[in-house]
Design a protein around this motif. Structure first.
Motif, PDB file in Angstrom:
ATOM      1  N   ALA A  76       5.648 -10.576   5.627  1.00  0.00           N
ATOM      2  CA  ALA A  76       5.770 -11.900   5.009  1.00  0.00           C
ATOM      3  C   ALA A  76       6.304 -11.732   3.597  1.00  0.00           C
ATOM      4  O   ALA A  76       5.992 -10.757   2.914  1.00  0.00           O
ATOM      5  CB  ALA A  76       4.421 -12.616   4.967  1.00  0.00           C
ATOM      6  N   GLU A  77       7.113 -12.687   3.194  1.00  0.00           N
ATOM      7  CA  GLU A  77       7.715 -12.625   1.867  1.00  0.00           C
ATOM      8  C   GLU A  77       6.675 -12.714   0.751  1.00  0.00           C
ATOM      9  O   GLU A  77       6.803 -12.057  -0.270  1.00  0.00           O
ATOM     10  CB  GLU A  77       8.724 -13.770   1.734  1.00  0.00           C
ATOM     11  N   LYS A  78       5.636 -13.512   0.963  1.00  0.00           N
ATOM     12  CA  LYS A  78       4.685 -13.797  -0.118  1.00  0.00           C
ATOM     13  C   LYS A  78       3.289 -13.228   0.102  1.00  0.00           C
ATOM     14  O   LYS A  78       2.361 -13.601  -0.610  1.00  0.00           O
ATOM     15  CB  LYS A  78       4.588 -15.310  -0.319  1.00  0.00           C
ATOM     16  N   MET A  79       3.117 -12.342   1.090  1.00  0.00           N
ATOM     17  CA  MET A  79       1.783 -11.793   1.351  1.00  0.00           C
ATOM     18  C   MET A  79       1.896 -10.399   1.939  1.00  0.00           C
ATOM     19  O   MET A  79       2.463 -10.220   3.019  1.00  0.00           O
ATOM     20  CB  MET A  79       1.014 -12.698   2.315  1.00  0.00           C
ATOM     21  N   ASP A  80       1.383  -9.419   1.232  1.00  0.00           N
ATOM     22  CA  ASP A  80       1.360  -8.055   1.753  1.00  0.00           C
ATOM     23  C   ASP A  80       0.306  -7.946   2.852  1.00  0.00           C
ATOM     24  O   ASP A  80      -0.711  -8.627   2.826  1.00  0.00           O
ATOM     25  CB  ASP A  80       1.023  -7.057   0.639  1.00  0.00           C
ATOM     26  N   ARG A  81       0.574  -7.075   3.804  1.00  0.00           N
ATOM     27  CA  ARG A  81      -0.368  -6.779   4.892  1.00  0.00           C
ATOM     28  C   ARG A  81      -0.734  -8.010   5.715  1.00  0.00           C
ATOM     29  O   ARG A  81      -1.859  -8.133   6.182  1.00  0.00           O
ATOM     30  CB  ARG A  81      -1.645  -6.120   4.358  1.00  0.00           C
ATOM     31  N   ILE A  82       0.200  -8.904   5.910  1.00  0.00           N
ATOM     32  CA  ILE A  82      -0.106 -10.087   6.722  1.00  0.00           C
ATOM     33  C   ILE A  82      -0.415  -9.651   8.152  1.00  0.00           C
ATOM     34  O   ILE A  82       0.168  -8.699   8.668  1.00  0.00           O
ATOM     35  CB  ILE A  82       1.050 -11.116   6.695  1.00  0.00           C
ATOM     36  N   THR A  83      -1.362 -10.324   8.750  1.00  0.00           N
ATOM     37  CA  THR A  83      -1.701 -10.070  10.150  1.00  0.00           C
ATOM     38  C   THR A  83      -1.293 -11.285  10.980  1.00  0.00           C
ATOM     39  O   THR A  83      -1.181 -12.391  10.449  1.00  0.00           O
ATOM     40  CB  THR A  83      -3.216  -9.832  10.327  1.00  0.00           C
ATOM     41  N   PRO A  84      -1.097 -11.118  12.263  1.00  0.00           N
ATOM     42  CA  PRO A  84      -0.837 -12.275  13.115  1.00  0.00           C
ATOM     43  C   PRO A  84      -2.029 -13.239  13.085  1.00  0.00           C
ATOM     44  O   PRO A  84      -3.179 -12.805  12.966  1.00  0.00           O
ATOM     45  CB  PRO A  84      -0.677 -11.651  14.512  1.00  0.00           C
ATOM     46  N   CYS A  85      -1.737 -14.528  13.215  1.00  0.00           N
ATOM     47  CA  CYS A  85      -2.809 -15.514  13.302  1.00  0.00           C
ATOM     48  C   CYS A  85      -3.580 -15.293  14.606  1.00  0.00           C
ATOM     49  O   CYS A  85      -3.160 -14.513  15.469  1.00  0.00           O
ATOM     50  CB  CYS A  85      -2.243 -16.930  13.234  1.00  0.00           C
ATOM     51  N   GLY A  86      -4.684 -15.976  14.771  1.00  0.00           N
ATOM     52  CA  GLY A  86      -5.503 -15.806  15.973  1.00  0.00           C
ATOM     53  C   GLY A  86      -4.752 -16.096  17.261  1.00  0.00           C
ATOM     54  O   GLY A  86      -4.855 -15.352  18.230  1.00  0.00           O
ATOM     55  N   GLY A  87      -3.984 -17.178  17.269  1.00  0.00           N
ATOM     56  CA  GLY A  87      -3.220 -17.515  18.468  1.00  0.00           C
ATOM     57  C   GLY A  87      -2.197 -16.458  18.807  1.00  0.00           C
ATOM     58  O   GLY A  87      -2.017 -16.098  19.977  1.00  0.00           O
ATOM     59  N   CYS A  88      -1.528 -15.923  17.791  1.00  0.00           N
ATOM     60  CA  CYS A  88      -0.519 -14.885  18.039  1.00  0.00           C
ATOM     61  C   CYS A  88      -1.152 -13.567  18.444  1.00  0.00           C
ATOM     62  O   CYS A  88      -0.573 -12.818  19.225  1.00  0.00           O
ATOM     63  CB  CYS A  88       0.377 -14.710  16.819  1.00  0.00           C
ATOM     64  N   ARG A  89      -2.343 -13.297  17.952  1.00  0.00           N
ATOM     65  CA  ARG A  89      -3.042 -12.086  18.407  1.00  0.00           C
ATOM     66  C   ARG A  89      -3.246 -12.154  19.910  1.00  0.00           C
ATOM     67  O   ARG A  89      -3.025 -11.194  20.633  1.00  0.00           O
ATOM     68  CB  ARG A  89      -4.386 -11.935  17.690  1.00  0.00           C
ATOM     69  N   GLN A  90      -3.675 -13.327  20.387  1.00  0.00           N
ATOM     70  CA  GLN A  90      -3.894 -13.488  21.825  1.00  0.00           C
ATOM     71  C   GLN A  90      -2.571 -13.443  22.583  1.00  0.00           C
ATOM     72  O   GLN A  90      -2.483 -12.830  23.643  1.00  0.00           O
ATOM     73  CB  GLN A  90      -4.631 -14.793  22.110  1.00  0.00           C
ATOM     74  N   ARG A  91      -1.524 -14.065  22.036  1.00  0.00           N
ATOM     75  CA  ARG A  91      -0.215 -14.026  22.704  1.00  0.00           C
ATOM     76  C   ARG A  91       0.283 -12.589  22.820  1.00  0.00           C
ATOM     77  O   ARG A  91       0.784 -12.177  23.860  1.00  0.00           O
ATOM     78  CB  ARG A  91       0.802 -14.871  21.928  1.00  0.00           C
ATOM     79  N   LEU A  92       0.179 -11.827  21.733  1.00  0.00           N
ATOM     80  CA  LEU A  92       0.617 -10.435  21.744  1.00  0.00           C
ATOM     81  C   LEU A  92      -0.206  -9.614  22.741  1.00  0.00           C
ATOM     82  O   LEU A  92       0.336  -8.788  23.475  1.00  0.00           O
ATOM     83  CB  LEU A  92       0.519  -9.827  20.346  1.00  0.00           C
ATOM     84  N   ALA A  93      -1.513  -9.870  22.769  1.00  0.00           N
ATOM     85  CA  ALA A  93      -2.397  -9.124  23.671  1.00  0.00           C
ATOM     86  C   ALA A  93      -2.033  -9.340  25.133  1.00  0.00           C
ATOM     87  O   ALA A  93      -2.285  -8.483  25.976  1.00  0.00           O
ATOM     88  CB  ALA A  93      -3.854  -9.511  23.424  1.00  0.00           C
TER      89      ALA A  93
END
Length: 130
Positions: A76-93
């Motif tokens: 992310a441009e404005k946040m170091d170490r950004i993680t996927p949101c909860g919904g995207c974590r499930q989508r990726l899983a």
């Protein structure tokens, strides 16, 4: 090897459409056969109907034929170490394994690597729905 994923995620982030939040995000994933799919967040005026960078990357991945995901990078441009949101974590899983590597990045590269099991320890599994 994750450097190329970081670069793909950063290049995708540059294409983000984030006129409302002004918070561009890019994601890239690699399949077992080495293909890389990337995506950026895309906002629309009707919040929350836009979609995340990971969702865009997954759409490209599915349309490209899928396969086992072995690595993911998010920046992310404005946040170091950004993680996927909860919904995207499930989508990726849905398409990854517990051992799939998730690379968290700052503007210069990968700063931390986790596994999907660490980021989503109790996610839903598709086999429970059968």
């Amino acid at each position: 090897m994750a450097d190329d994923l970081f670069k793909a995620a950063r290049e995708a982030m540059a294409k983000a459409y984030a006129p409302y939040s002004k918070f561009p995000v890019g994601a890239a994933l690699r399949t077992e056969d080495g293909r890389v799919f990337s995506g950026a967040n895309i906002e629309v005026a009707s919040f929350p109907e836009g979609w995340c960078a990971e969702t865009t990357a997954l759409a490209h991945y599915v349309m490209g034929g899928g396969g086992r995901i072995t690595e993911i990078a998010v920046v992310a441009e404005k946040m170091d170490r950004i993680t996927p949101c909860g919904g995207c974590r499930q989508r990726l899983a849905e398409f990854a394994t517990a051992d799939t590597k998730l690379h968290l990045c700052d503007q210069t590269g990968v700063v931390e690597t986790l596994t999907m099991a660490e980021i989503l320890p109790l996610g839903f599994a598709g086999d429970t729905l059968k």
